[in-house]
Write a protein that holds these residues in place. Structure first.
Motif, PDB file in Angstrom:
ATOM      1  N   ARG A   1       0.705  -1.030  -0.109  1.00  0.00           N
ATOM      2  CA  ARG A   1      -0.028  -0.070  -0.042  1.00  0.00           C
ATOM      3  C   ARG A   1       0.749   1.216  -0.108  1.00  0.00           C
ATOM      4  NH1 ARG A   1      -5.190  -1.094   4.009  1.00  0.00           N
ATOM      5  NH2 ARG A   1      -5.424  -3.527   3.578  1.00  0.00           N
TER       6      ARG A   1
ATOM      7  N   LEU B   1      -0.015   9.101  -9.431  1.00  0.00           N
ATOM      8  CA  LEU B   1      -0.515   7.759  -9.384  1.00  0.00           C
ATOM      9  C   LEU B   1       0.929   6.819  -9.602  1.00  0.00           C
ATOM     10  CD1 LEU B   1      -3.691   7.143 -11.328  1.00  0.00           C
ATOM     11  CD2 LEU B   1      -3.195   7.295  -8.945  1.00  0.00           C
TER      12      LEU B   1
ATOM     13  N   PHE C   1      -8.004   2.229  -5.747  1.00  0.00           N
ATOM     14  CA  PHE C   1      -7.627   3.460  -5.266  1.00  0.00           C
ATOM     15  C   PHE C   1      -8.693   3.745  -4.180  1.00  0.00           C
ATOM     16  CE2 PHE C   1      -5.426   3.185  -9.156  1.00  0.00           C
ATOM     17  CZ  PHE C   1      -4.141   3.165  -8.951  1.00  0.00           C
TER      18      PHE C   1
ATOM     19  N   VAL D   1      -5.112  10.321  -0.981  1.00  0.00           N
ATOM     20  CA  VAL D   1      -5.270   9.225  -1.955  1.00  0.00           C
ATOM     21  C   VAL D   1      -4.343   7.942  -1.463  1.00  0.00           C
ATOM     22  CG1 VAL D   1      -3.503   9.986  -3.511  1.00  0.00           C
ATOM     23  CG2 VAL D   1      -5.538   8.412  -4.328  1.00  0.00           C
ATOM     24  N   GLU D   2      -5.118   6.728  -1.532  1.00  0.00           N
ATOM     25  CA  GLU D   2      -4.331   5.696  -0.993  1.00  0.00           C
ATOM     26  C   GLU D   2      -4.495   4.424  -2.265  1.00  0.00           C
ATOM     27  OE1 GLU D   2      -4.515   1.808   2.076  1.00  0.00           O
ATOM     28  OE2 GLU D   2      -5.710   3.731   2.349  1.00  0.00           O
ATOM     29  N   GLY D   3      -3.181   3.730  -2.541  1.00  0.00           N
ATOM     30  CA  GLY D   3      -3.347   2.641  -3.683  1.00  0.00           C
ATOM     31  C   GLY D   3      -2.990   1.450  -2.828  1.00  0.00           C
TER      32      GLY D   3
ATOM     33  N   PRO E   1      -2.124  -2.873  -9.713  1.00  0.00           N
ATOM     34  CA  PRO E   1      -3.119  -2.125  -9.048  1.00  0.00           C
ATOM     35  C   PRO E   1      -4.229  -2.855  -8.527  1.00  0.00           C
ATOM     36  CG  PRO E   1      -2.235  -0.726 -10.760  1.00  0.00           C
ATOM     37  CD  PRO E   1      -1.835  -2.124 -10.852  1.00  0.00           C
TER      38      PRO E   1
END
Length: 409
Positions: free
Chosen positions: A95, A111, A136, A154-156, A133
């Motif tokens: 993450r 991103l 998101f 924002v979290e990926g 991915p």
């Protein structure tokens, strides 16, 4: 150098043998298979890892010569697509979080930063091989396309494929000695490309690839790779187990291929045959069967455990499991996996992605990985040889009429 852009080469460096393919891609993007060639391995590729650089490089060179000769191509190989299928490969959940002011628009470059940051902090001794991915979260809420939003955070979330550094070191040395480039492609990803339909990846499906020394799995749901792993176990272990029952290597392999089954004899026989059918089977045959089934059940049990790491409930894998690789030909293997998982199982045949095949060629499950490398390969693999320039003829200005050289004064 002008590249021959329509030709693609892929090589599956298997522990049991090398499989090479040559394909031609037309301007519309369709792929025509031109040739498939096999070479038996010389025990220098172990569980998907190059052990002896010199021997493997020599075999790659021999295989490439066979592929070019099959089409009478006078060209130089500049690049090869290679399947990465070493036993240490697996995906882990990673993450990354980026804070924003709420007044700044999120861009594609953000991103990219998220993805790069997600590859930090991996387990010691591993390096990133690829990253996929998963989702998101924009201010804590899922967002399929966060570009253009103005978040506070924002979290990926990703599945990052990791492997030991030695996976690529051997390949680097091989292709450096051959003076050509190689494009690494994850083996399970290539196999899936060859045997799955797009709708299966969306609905949910797993692919098991049964090789000689490794067995891999990859799981898809909603067109996203949810998990990937390669296990250090395969068909060669079954053969070695059978040798413990006083069979030599050839006899053990022959039994496995011709009479072996993934099910106990009691499960193979119907109710009508029952005890009478078992009584007709020799004690030796029963021993062979028990040895083989024990190892196959161990491999399937390990795959079953790995499936749960994908984070997808088994009933949500709507299209079940596709099995491929040479080991998938074992009798009753589909039935055993179905009994263990409750999912539908089919054998994956890799011909679907090609516009045409050579006359008389039928691709089998053992060629799925190589086929996928050809379908996924993007860069040209051949370049024409530069013609040798002939010496320029003399104009006569430097010679006397009798042919003697003009000497400077």
């Amino acid at each position: 150098m002008n590249e021959v852009t329509e030709f693609i080469i892929g090589i599956d460096l298997g522990s049991a043998g090398l499989i090479g393919g040559l394909a031609k891609r037309d301007p519309a993007g369709t792929t025509q298979l031109l040739a498939i060639r096999h070479l038996p391995a010389k025990s220098e590729i172990r569980r998907g890892v190059v052990h002896n650089v010199e021997v493997v490089a020599s075999q790659i060179k021999e295989l490439l010569a066979l592929l070019l000769a099959s089409q009478h191509l006078d060209a130089k190989v500049v690049r090869v697509n290679i399947g990465m299928n070493g036993y240490s490969l697996r995906s882990v959940e990673t993450r990354s979080v980026l804070p924003f002011s709420g007044n700044e628009r999120l861009l594609d470059s953000h991103l990219d930063d998220l993805k790069d940051d997600a590859q930090n902090g991996l387990p010691e001794g591993y390096e990133p091989m690829d990253i996929f991915p998963q989702e998101f979260l924009v201010d804590g809420k899922p967002d399929l396309n966060p570009v253009g939003t103005m978040p506070l955070k924002v979290e990926g979330r990703y599945q990052t494929v990791i492997g030991r550094p030695f996976l690529s070191k051997g390949l680097d040395a091989c292709f450096e000695s051959l003076n050509m480039e190689y494009t690494p492609i994850l083996g399970p990803l290539a196999t899936a490309e060859a045997v799955l339909r797009p709708e299966e990846k969306k609905r949910g499906v797993a692919v098991f690839d049964f090789g000689a020394q490794t067995t891999s799995l990859i799981v898809f749901k909603n067109n996203i790779i949810r998990y990937l792993a390669i296990l250090p176990m395969g068909g060669e272990q079954i053969t070695k187990d059978l040798q413990s029952a006083n069979l030599d290597a050839q006899e053990a392999e022959q039994y496995k291929l011709e009479r072996g089954s993934a099910l106990h004899y009691a499960d193979q026989l119907g109710d009508e045959e029952g005890d009478q059918g078992l009584a007709a089977i020799s004690d030796q045959e029963k021993e062979f069967n028990e040895i083989l089934v024990a190892r196959v059940e161990e491999i399937v049990e390990n795959l079953y455990v790995q499936l749960h790491y994908a984070g997808v409930e088994l009933p949500k894998l709507t299209d079940g499991i596709v099995i491929t690789g040479g080991g998938s030909r074992l009798k009753d293997l589909s039935t055993l996996i179905n009994k263990k998982t409750g999912l539908n199982v089919r054998i994956g045949m890799p011909a679907k992605g090609f516009s045409s095949l050579p006359e008389g060629v039928e691709l089998g499950p053992e060629e799925a990985l190589c086929a996928g490398l050809l379908l996924l390969g993007q860069k040209a693999c051949l370049a024409p040889f530069k013609p040798v320039e002939a010496p320029k003829p003399s104009t006569g200005s430097d010679q006397q009429p009798d042919g003697t050289d003009v000497k400077p004064v």
